[in-house]
Design an enzyme around this catalytic site. Structure first.
Site, PDB file in Angstrom:
ATOM      1  N   ASP A  15      39.681  40.075  40.318  1.00 25.32           N
ATOM      2  CA  ASP A  15      40.404  39.161  41.177  1.00 25.32           C
ATOM      3  C   ASP A  15      41.061  38.141  40.244  1.00 25.32           C
ATOM      4  O   ASP A  15      40.562  37.886  39.148  1.00 25.32           O
ATOM      5  CB  ASP A  15      39.390  38.492  42.120  1.00 25.32           C
ATOM      6  N   ASP A  17      42.605  34.621  41.163  1.00 24.57           N
ATOM      7  CA  ASP A  17      42.348  33.201  41.414  1.00 24.57           C
ATOM      8  C   ASP A  17      40.870  32.948  41.703  1.00 24.57           C
ATOM      9  O   ASP A  17      40.296  33.543  42.616  1.00 24.57           O
ATOM     10  CB  ASP A  17      43.211  32.719  42.581  1.00 24.57           C
TER      11      ASP A  17
END
Length: 178
Positions: A15, A17
């Site tokens: 991922d 952020d």
């Protein structure tokens, strides 16, 4: 790896952020990109081990008109300047209401990244900071590891099969054959 139940790991997806970089909601400004502690070292150890690395990111701000796809590309380029090159990028520009097959927790981006890398989903892992990251990995048939941050909900930690205190510990778990 020894166990026939666990295919050999060939790629680790992340991922963006809150996992690789500090979460700045709907960030369209490359100048605001800041690497998470330990992210570069974790990525470098995976690259040194011959594993592919990639990024899987929901960017609903595009659908909401808060940033453009070009803004996301600019931010992603800054992520690569700070953390080194990635073998694959997958970005979902849709909002939760769009019902698309790519937005995490749906498995679409994980499956697409694996296809583009020429591997099976079972040969990949996804490291993220919220439950939808882990659910996307598991829905695709990949391994999911949760690295909680202050925004990670308690129930997301409770439901995750693999939880690591930080990126280095998550990578160690994978390299040890979790």
């Amino acid at each position: 790896m020894g166990s026939s139940e666990t295919p050999q790991l060939k790629a680790v997806l992340f991922d963006r952020d809150g996992t690789l970089v500090v979460d700045v909601p709907y960030n369209g400004d490359p100048a605001l990109v800041e690497a998470m502690p330990g992210a570069k070292a974790a990525l470098d150890s995976l690259r040194a081990g011959g594993l592919a690395v990639g990024v899987i990111t929901n960017q609903s701000g595009v659908a909401r008109g808060l940033l453009t796809a070009a803004d996301v590309v600019g931010v992603n380029a800054r992520v690569e300047e700070l953390l080194g090159p990635f073998d694959v990028w997958e970005m979902c520009p849709h909002s939760a209401e769009d019902g698309c097959p790519c937005r995490k927790p749906a498995p679409g981006m994980v499956l697409s990244a694996c296809r583009r890398l020429g591997i099976l989903a079972s040969e990949a892992a996804l490291i993220g900071d919220i439950g939808s990251d882990v659910r996307a990995a598991e829905a695709a048939g990949a391994r999911g590891i949760l690295v909680p941050t202050p925004v990670t909900r308690t129930e997301e930690v409770d439901e995750a099969r693999l939880v690591a205190r930080d990126l280095a510990a998550a990578v160690d778990l994978l390299l040890e054959g979790a």
